[in-house]
Scaffold this motif. Sequence first.
Motif, PDB file in Angstrom:
ATOM      1  N   ASP A 116       9.301   9.190  -0.985  1.00 59.82           N
ATOM      2  CA  ASP A 116       9.392   9.441  -2.348  1.00 59.82           C
ATOM      3  C   ASP A 116       9.786  11.036  -2.851  1.00 59.82           C
ATOM      4  O   ASP A 116       9.769  12.071  -1.876  1.00 59.82           O
TER       5      ASP A 116
ATOM      6  N   ASN B 276       0.755  -1.226  -0.044  1.00 60.34           N
ATOM      7  CA  ASN B 276       0.110   0.051   0.043  1.00 60.34           C
ATOM      8  C   ASN B 276       0.864   1.258  -0.077  1.00 60.34           C
ATOM      9  O   ASN B 276       0.751   2.166  -0.810  1.00 60.34           O
TER      10      ASN B 276
ATOM     11  N   ASN C 245       1.169   3.681  -3.241  1.00 55.12           N
ATOM     12  CA  ASN C 245       0.904   5.147  -3.063  1.00 55.12           C
ATOM     13  C   ASN C 245       1.940   5.897  -3.695  1.00 55.12           C
ATOM     14  O   ASN C 245       1.806   7.034  -4.298  1.00 55.12           O
ATOM     15  N   ALA C 246       3.238   5.757  -3.109  1.00 56.48           N
ATOM     16  CA  ALA C 246       4.484   6.438  -3.689  1.00 56.48           C
ATOM     17  C   ALA C 246       4.426   6.560  -5.110  1.00 56.48           C
ATOM     18  O   ALA C 246       4.776   7.478  -5.855  1.00 56.48           O
TER      19      ALA C 246
ATOM     20  N   GLY D  59       4.313  15.786  -2.144  1.00 59.31           N
ATOM     21  CA  GLY D  59       4.177  15.621  -0.680  1.00 59.31           C
ATOM     22  C   GLY D  59       2.835  15.767  -0.365  1.00 59.31           C
ATOM     23  O   GLY D  59       1.864  16.061  -1.316  1.00 59.31           O
ATOM     24  N   ILE D  60       2.725  16.085   1.016  1.00 56.67           N
ATOM     25  CA  ILE D  60       1.320  16.131   1.319  1.00 56.67           C
ATOM     26  C   ILE D  60       1.124  17.473   2.050  1.00 56.67           C
ATOM     27  O   ILE D  60       1.862  17.798   3.149  1.00 56.67           O
TER      28      ILE D  60
ATOM     29  N   PHE E   2       7.428   7.939   4.801  1.00 52.74           N
ATOM     30  CA  PHE E   2       6.699   7.233   5.765  1.00 52.74           C
ATOM     31  C   PHE E   2       7.726   6.443   6.423  1.00 52.74           C
ATOM     32  O   PHE E   2       8.506   5.661   5.775  1.00 52.74           O
TER      33      PHE E   2
ATOM     34  N   ARG F 133      -8.632  11.874   1.914  1.00 52.90           N
ATOM     35  CA  ARG F 133      -7.901  12.133   0.703  1.00 52.90           C
ATOM     36  C   ARG F 133      -7.525  13.588   0.926  1.00 52.90           C
ATOM     37  O   ARG F 133      -8.373  14.106   1.157  1.00 52.90           O
TER      38      ARG F 133
ATOM     39  N   GLY G 168      -6.597   2.917   2.675  1.00 51.15           N
ATOM     40  CA  GLY G 168      -5.357   2.218   2.630  1.00 51.15           C
ATOM     41  C   GLY G 168      -4.526   2.445   3.703  1.00 51.15           C
ATOM     42  O   GLY G 168      -4.082   1.885   4.536  1.00 51.15           O
ATOM     43  N   LEU G 169      -4.386   3.958   4.148  1.00 47.20           N
ATOM     44  CA  LEU G 169      -3.311   4.233   5.201  1.00 47.20           C
ATOM     45  C   LEU G 169      -4.038   4.224   6.577  1.00 47.20           C
ATOM     46  O   LEU G 169      -3.291   3.585   7.546  1.00 47.20           O
ATOM     47  N   SER G 170      -5.188   4.111   6.603  1.00 44.98           N
ATOM     48  CA  SER G 170      -5.892   3.750   7.868  1.00 44.98           C
ATOM     49  C   SER G 170      -5.674   2.121   8.436  1.00 44.98           C
ATOM     50  O   SER G 170      -5.284   2.042   9.373  1.00 44.98           O
TER      51      SER G 170
HETATM   52  P1  ADP Z   1      -5.764   6.006  -1.117  1.00 49.35           P
HETATM   53  O1  ADP Z   1      -6.434   4.840  -1.504  1.00 49.35           O
HETATM   54  O2  ADP Z   1      -6.693   7.252  -1.655  1.00 49.35           O
HETATM   55  O3  ADP Z   1      -4.582   6.196  -1.744  1.00 49.35           O
HETATM   56  P2  ADP Z   1      -4.553   5.999   1.216  1.00 49.35           P
HETATM   57  O4  ADP Z   1      -5.104   6.037   2.592  1.00 49.35           O
HETATM   58  O5  ADP Z   1      -3.597   5.223   0.909  1.00 49.35           O
HETATM   59  O6  ADP Z   1      -5.745   6.122   0.239  1.00 49.35           O
HETATM   60  O7  ADP Z   1      -3.876   7.431   1.402  1.00 49.35           O
HETATM   61  C1  ADP Z   1      -4.836   8.576   1.646  1.00 49.35           C
HETATM   62  C2  ADP Z   1      -4.326  10.075   1.018  1.00 49.35           C
HETATM   63  O8  ADP Z   1      -3.115  10.212   1.355  1.00 49.35           O
HETATM   64  C3  ADP Z   1      -4.105   9.661  -0.309  1.00 49.35           C
HETATM   65  O9  ADP Z   1      -5.461   9.860  -0.985  1.00 49.35           O
HETATM   66  C4  ADP Z   1      -3.254  10.816  -0.567  1.00 49.35           C
HETATM   67  O10 ADP Z   1      -3.861  12.157  -0.855  1.00 49.35           O
HETATM   68  C5  ADP Z   1      -2.476  10.789   0.378  1.00 49.35           C
HETATM   69  N1  ADP Z   1      -1.094  10.198  -0.164  1.00 49.35           N
HETATM   70  C6  ADP Z   1      -0.915   8.915   0.282  1.00 49.35           C
HETATM   71  N2  ADP Z   1       0.531   8.678  -0.030  1.00 49.35           N
HETATM   72  C7  ADP Z   1       0.984   9.696  -0.416  1.00 49.35           C
HETATM   73  C8  ADP Z   1       2.303   9.968  -0.957  1.00 49.35           C
HETATM   74  N3  ADP Z   1       3.262   9.071  -1.214  1.00 49.35           N
HETATM   75  N4  ADP Z   1       2.509  11.250  -1.747  1.00 49.35           N
HETATM   76  C9  ADP Z   1       1.410  12.181  -1.681  1.00 49.35           C
HETATM   77  N5  ADP Z   1       0.127  11.922  -1.035  1.00 49.35           N
HETATM   78  C10 ADP Z   1      -0.062  10.824  -0.637  1.00 49.35           C
END
Ligand code: ADP
Length: 465
Positions: A384, A352, A356-357, A388-389, A446, A403, A419-421
Motif C-alpha cells: 500500500d 485482514n 488493514n491496507a 507505513g509502520i 506484506f 498496535r 489480526g496480524l498475530s
Molecule cells: P488491527 O486490528 O489493529 O488492525 P492488526 O494486528 O491487523 O490489528 O494490525 C496491528 C497494527 O499494525 C495495526 O494496529 C496498525 O498499527 C499496524 N498496521 C497493520 N497493517 C498496516 C498497514 N497496512 N499500514 C500501516 N499500519 C499497519
Amino acid sequence: MLRGRLTLLYSTLMGGVILLFGMAVYALVNVTLVNQIDDLLNNTAEDILEIARVDAVGELTILRLPPLDISTNVYVQVWDRHGRLISTSLESAQFPEALDNQGLVSLEANFRSIDYHGVHMRVLSLPLSVGGRDAGTMQVASSLAVVDSVREDLLYILIMAAIFAVIIAGIGSWLTIERSLAPLDTILATTEQINRADDLSRRIPYKHLPNDEVGQLVLAFNQTLERLETIFTSQQRFLADVSHELRTPLTVIKGNVGLMRRMNTVDEETLVSIDQEANRLTRLVGDLLLLAQAETGKIPLQKDALELDSLLFEVIQEMHILAGDKLMLKLSEIDQIQIQGDRDRLKQVLLNLVSNAIQYTPEGGEIFLSLSKVGKEARLIIRDTGPGIPAEDLPHIFDRFYRTEKSRTRSKASGFGLGLSIAYWIIANHDGKIDVESIEGEGSTFTISLPLFDSRKSKHLSVED
Ligand code: ADP
C-alpha cells in the motif's frame, strides 16, 4: 558438601597410588639389597671351599681361612660331621655356638635371616660332602645392619612422602574445586533471591566465565531466566490487554442498560449501541480463541488443494466494496497457482491484510496485489501507499494486541491488534511465512510465502489410501 567429598576422594586416590608405588619400591630395594648380601656370602663360601681338604678318613680340614674383607663384615664357621667347630673367622671366635642351628641340620644349601646375639644376620649354610658322604657344614654370615638401616630410611621417606603428597593433593584439590564451584554458590544465592523476592529480572552476575561446564551452566541458567521473564511479562501484558479490551465494551453495555432502566424506556439507539459492543466482544473472544488454537498448533484446518489465484480474485471483489472510491485496488501480476490449504482461514488472512491496507491508507492512495511463483513457493504481495509502520514497531507488528501509537489513538472502531498475530500463526500452520517491509510515509509491503501444491505427494497419498 560436594567440595569436601571431592577433596577426600582426590586425597584418598593420591594416597592409594603413593602407597602402591611405595610398596613396590620398598620390595624392590629389599630384594636387591638382600640379593647382594647373598651373592657376597656365596662368593666367600666358594673362596673358602677352594682351600678345604678332606683326609682319607673323611675328616675335613681347612688349611687356613682366606683374609676376609673387614669392610664386608663376613663371619665364617666350619663344622665337621660330628658337630665340632673346626674353623672360625676371627670375628666370630668369641661366640662358640653355631651361627644358625637350623642351618646345621639342613641337607641343602640355604640362606636364612636370623638374630645372633642381638645382631640381625644373613646366614648361608652349606652342607659339605665328599663322594656322597657327609663331611660337615660351612656357615658364612654377614650382618644385615646396613640393609636394615636402608630399609628403615626408605620406609621413613616413603611414609613422609605419602603424607606430604596427600596433604598437598588435599589442599590443591580443595582450592581448585573451590574456584571451580564458586559460581554454583552464586547460582544458588541468585535462585534463592529470585524465589524470595519473586523477581525474575535477576541474573547470575559474572565477570569472567570459566570455559567449562559450570560456565555453560551459568549462561544456560541466565538464558532460561531471560526466557521465563519474557514469557511471564508477555503473559502479564496479555492479561492486562484482554482485561482492557473487555472492559470498554462491558462499560458501554452496562452504562446503556442502566440508562434504559432509569428512563424506563427501550430506546432503539441504545439497543444498537449495546448490540455493537456485544458484537465487538464476541469478535474479541472469537479472535482470542482462534489465536490460542493457532499458537499451539491445534487450530482445526481443512487442508485441500486450493486455487490461490481464484481466492485472491474473490478477496479483491469483496474488498472493492470496502475500498469504494477512497482507494485504487490494483492487481499487478497474477499466476495460476495451486497450493494445499484451508480456504476459509487463508481467505481470513487475505481479508485482514487487504482491509488493514484499506483502513490505514489515506484517501487517494493505492493498493497493489500480486501473486507469483518463485521457485517452489507461491508469493503473494500486498503493498500500500499508506503511512507505513515506524521502524521501532516493525519487529512487534505480529505480536498479540500490538498496535502502533497512531492506531491506538484512533477511533474505537479500530481492531484489537490481533489480526496480524492470527495471520502469522495461520500462515505458520500452512508451513509458510509472512514478512513485512515498511518505510514510514511511503507505505507497507506484506509478503506471504506458501509452499506450492506438490501433486506427487497427494498421488502417493491416494495410492496408500
Ligand atoms: P488491527 O486490528 O489493529 O488492525 P492488526 O494486528 O491487523 O490489528 O494490525 C496491528 C497494527 O499494525 C495495526 O494496529 C496498525 O498499527 C499496524 N498496521 C497493520 N497493517 C498496516 C498497514 N497496512 N499500514 C500501516 N499500519 C499497519
